[in-house]
Design a protein around this motif. Structure first.
Motif, PDB file in Angstrom:
ATOM      1  N   TRP A 104       0.858  -1.183   0.000  1.00 50.18           N
ATOM      2  CA  TRP A 104       0.000   0.000   0.000  1.00 50.18           C
ATOM      3  C   TRP A 104       0.899   1.238   0.000  1.00 50.18           C
ATOM      4  O   TRP A 104       1.875   1.299   0.761  1.00 50.18           O
ATOM      5  CB  TRP A 104      -0.891   0.031   1.230  1.00 50.18           C
ATOM      6  N   ARG A 123       0.648   5.785  -0.602  1.00 53.08           N
ATOM      7  CA  ARG A 123      -0.292   6.901  -0.572  1.00 53.08           C
ATOM      8  C   ARG A 123       0.361   8.146  -1.152  1.00 53.08           C
ATOM      9  O   ARG A 123       1.590   8.294  -1.132  1.00 53.08           O
ATOM     10  CB  ARG A 123      -0.789   7.160   0.845  1.00 53.08           C
ATOM     11  N   ARG A 163       4.444  10.115  -4.026  1.00 54.61           N
ATOM     12  CA  ARG A 163       3.844   8.887  -3.524  1.00 54.61           C
ATOM     13  C   ARG A 163       4.816   8.232  -2.537  1.00 54.61           C
ATOM     14  O   ARG A 163       6.012   8.139  -2.793  1.00 54.61           O
ATOM     15  CB  ARG A 163       3.541   7.938  -4.681  1.00 54.61           C
ATOM     16  N   ASP A 184      -2.891  11.690   7.531  1.00 56.03           N
ATOM     17  CA  ASP A 184      -3.089  10.457   6.762  1.00 56.03           C
ATOM     18  C   ASP A 184      -3.927  10.698   5.509  1.00 56.03           C
ATOM     19  O   ASP A 184      -4.093   9.785   4.695  1.00 56.03           O
ATOM     20  CB  ASP A 184      -3.778   9.388   7.616  1.00 56.03           C
ATOM     21  N   TYR A 235      -4.893   6.527  -1.581  1.00 57.09           N
ATOM     22  CA  TYR A 235      -4.203   5.287  -1.236  1.00 57.09           C
ATOM     23  C   TYR A 235      -4.255   4.320  -2.411  1.00 57.09           C
ATOM     24  O   TYR A 235      -5.323   4.084  -2.985  1.00 57.09           O
ATOM     25  CB  TYR A 235      -4.841   4.655   0.001  1.00 57.09           C
ATOM     26  N   GLY A 267      -6.498   3.783  -7.108  1.00 57.41           N
ATOM     27  CA  GLY A 267      -6.462   4.597  -5.904  1.00 57.41           C
ATOM     28  C   GLY A 267      -7.827   4.834  -5.295  1.00 57.41           C
ATOM     29  O   GLY A 267      -8.849   4.814  -5.986  1.00 57.41           O
TER      30      GLY A 267
END
Length: 123
Positions: A36, A38, A45, A90, A94, A116
């Protein structure tokens, strides 16, 4: 060829939880390491978490360690990211990604990417 489709993103308040899912096509899912990543607006990224094909190895970015958990179900060709104690930082899109025959934290090692899913954490 592997096709990946993420789901489970959304808007959540700080301190809340979300579980992301990534469904993969193909019959050799267990031979792929999954990750994973983000990407926040205006930023590169970045790595979040990774898991080996047989789930024996997992690795997390320091920023999510202790809050996020990566897992996979090879019978369902799906990898998950359980996100707890979410913070505004956060907030990002993702992405899940697949790496044939290995597992790592390095973006360049992953050959297949999903489209995503947006995660937004409000303060």
């Amino acid at each position: 060829q592997v096709q990946l489709v993420e789901s489970g993103g959304g808007l959540v308040q700080a301190g809340g939880s979300l579980r992301l899912s990534c469904a993969a096509s193909g019959r050799t899912f267990s031979s792929y390491g999954m990750g994973w990543f983000r990407q926040a607006p205006g930023k590169e990224r970045e790595f979040v978490a990774a898991i080996s094909g047989g789930s024996s190895w997992t690795y997390y970015a320091n920023s999510v360690k202790g809050r996020f958990t990566i897992s996979r179900d090879n019978t369902k060709n799906t990898v998950y990211l359980q996100m707890n104690s979410l913070k505004p930082e956060d907030t990002a899109v993702y992405y899940c990604a697949a790496q044939r025959g290995g597992y790592s934290a390095y973006l360049a090692n992953y050959s297949y990417w999903g489209q995503g899913t947006q995660v937004t954490v409000s303060s």
